[in-house]
Design a protein around this motif. Sequence first.
Motif, PDB file in Angstrom:
ATOM      1  N   UNK A   1       0.857  -1.185   0.000  1.00 20.58           N
ATOM      2  CA  UNK A   1       0.000   0.000   0.000  1.00 20.58           C
ATOM      3  C   UNK A   1       0.893   1.235   0.000  1.00 20.58           C
ATOM      4  N   UNK A   2       0.642   2.145  -0.933  1.00 16.27           N
ATOM      5  CA  UNK A   2       1.407   3.380  -1.053  1.00 16.27           C
ATOM      6  C   UNK A   2       0.450   4.551  -0.841  1.00 16.27           C
ATOM      7  N   UNK A   3       0.815   5.448   0.074  1.00 17.54           N
ATOM      8  CA  UNK A   3      -0.002   6.630   0.353  1.00 17.54           C
ATOM      9  C   UNK A   3       0.897   7.847   0.492  1.00 17.54           C
ATOM     10  N   UNK A   4       0.321   9.029   0.280  1.00 13.97           N
ATOM     11  CA  UNK A   4       1.062  10.264   0.529  1.00 13.97           C
ATOM     12  C   UNK A   4       1.546  10.249   1.970  1.00 13.97           C
ATOM     13  N   UNK A   5       2.814  10.563   2.169  1.00 19.43           N
ATOM     14  CA  UNK A   5       3.358  10.579   3.521  1.00 19.43           C
ATOM     15  C   UNK A   5       2.939  11.837   4.266  1.00 19.43           C
ATOM     16  N   UNK A   6       2.578  12.882   3.507  1.00 19.75           N
ATOM     17  CA  UNK A   6       2.171  14.128   4.138  1.00 19.75           C
ATOM     18  C   UNK A   6       3.331  15.000   4.567  1.00 19.75           C
ATOM     19  N   UNK A   7       4.543  14.559   4.298  1.00 20.65           N
ATOM     20  CA  UNK A   7       5.709  15.313   4.755  1.00 20.65           C
ATOM     21  C   UNK A   7       6.450  16.027   3.637  1.00 20.65           C
ATOM     22  N   UNK A   8       6.164  15.706   2.407  1.00 24.43           N
ATOM     23  CA  UNK A   8       6.846  16.332   1.280  1.00 24.43           C
ATOM     24  C   UNK A   8       5.979  16.239   0.038  1.00 24.43           C
ATOM     25  N   UNK A   9       6.300  17.028  -0.938  1.00 23.89           N
ATOM     26  CA  UNK A   9       5.493  17.087  -2.158  1.00 23.89           C
ATOM     27  C   UNK A   9       5.312  15.718  -2.810  1.00 23.89           C
ATOM     28  N   UNK A  10       6.383  14.938  -2.905  1.00 29.62           N
ATOM     29  CA  UNK A  10       6.317  13.634  -3.570  1.00 29.62           C
ATOM     30  C   UNK A  10       6.554  12.465  -2.609  1.00 29.62           C
ATOM     31  N   UNK A  11       6.830  12.734  -1.364  1.00 29.61           N
ATOM     32  CA  UNK A  11       7.165  11.685  -0.408  1.00 29.61           C
ATOM     33  C   UNK A  11       5.987  10.736  -0.204  1.00 29.61           C
ATOM     34  N   UNK A  12       6.262   9.444  -0.346  1.00 27.44           N
ATOM     35  CA  UNK A  12       5.234   8.412  -0.241  1.00 27.44           C
ATOM     36  C   UNK A  12       5.576   7.444   0.880  1.00 27.44           C
ATOM     37  N   UNK A  13       4.573   7.024   1.598  1.00 29.98           N
ATOM     38  CA  UNK A  13       4.722   5.996   2.628  1.00 29.98           C
ATOM     39  C   UNK A  13       4.408   4.658   1.963  1.00 29.98           C
ATOM     40  N   UNK A  14       5.303   3.696   2.098  1.00 37.21           N
ATOM     41  CA  UNK A  14       5.122   2.368   1.517  1.00 37.21           C
ATOM     42  C   UNK A  14       4.968   1.384   2.670  1.00 37.21           C
TER      43      UNK A  14
END
Length: 146
Positions: A10-23
């Motif tokens: 599951x990949x979601x916006x991390x909310x910490x950077x413009x393109x940073x993703x949480x995997x």
Amino acid sequence: MTQPEPGTVVVTDAGSGRYTQHVGTATHEFLADEPASAGGDDAGPTPYDLLLAALGTCTAMTVRMYADRKGIPLVRTEVRLRHDRVHARDCERCETETGMLSRIIREISFLGDLDSAQRAKLAEIAEKCPVHRTLSHEIVIETHAV
């Protein structure tokens, strides 16, 4: 975020950077991002870094499994990978004849007291890693927007 079931990423916006993703996987979590030069925060590997890592890790694991099973004295495997794009007309082994193609260059080093036949066999086995086979064959990606 709830942990995904095994075999699901599951990949979601991390909310910490413009393109940073949480995997997230069933047992691991990490960040992916773009480098600062592309507008990201460089908080993790890029998508192509992850693709190359998948091929490299699968290659090394496949070679290790074979060497262990056959008693080959492999000490360590190093896999270096690069991705670029080339004109199809410059690719001797490609079916596509026009446009641009993705190319992955994989260099494998085997450390250990190995003879030339063992090195050749390990190189042959590297070609059989499951991720290599997946990337080398037609891939169907089904997208379902919900």
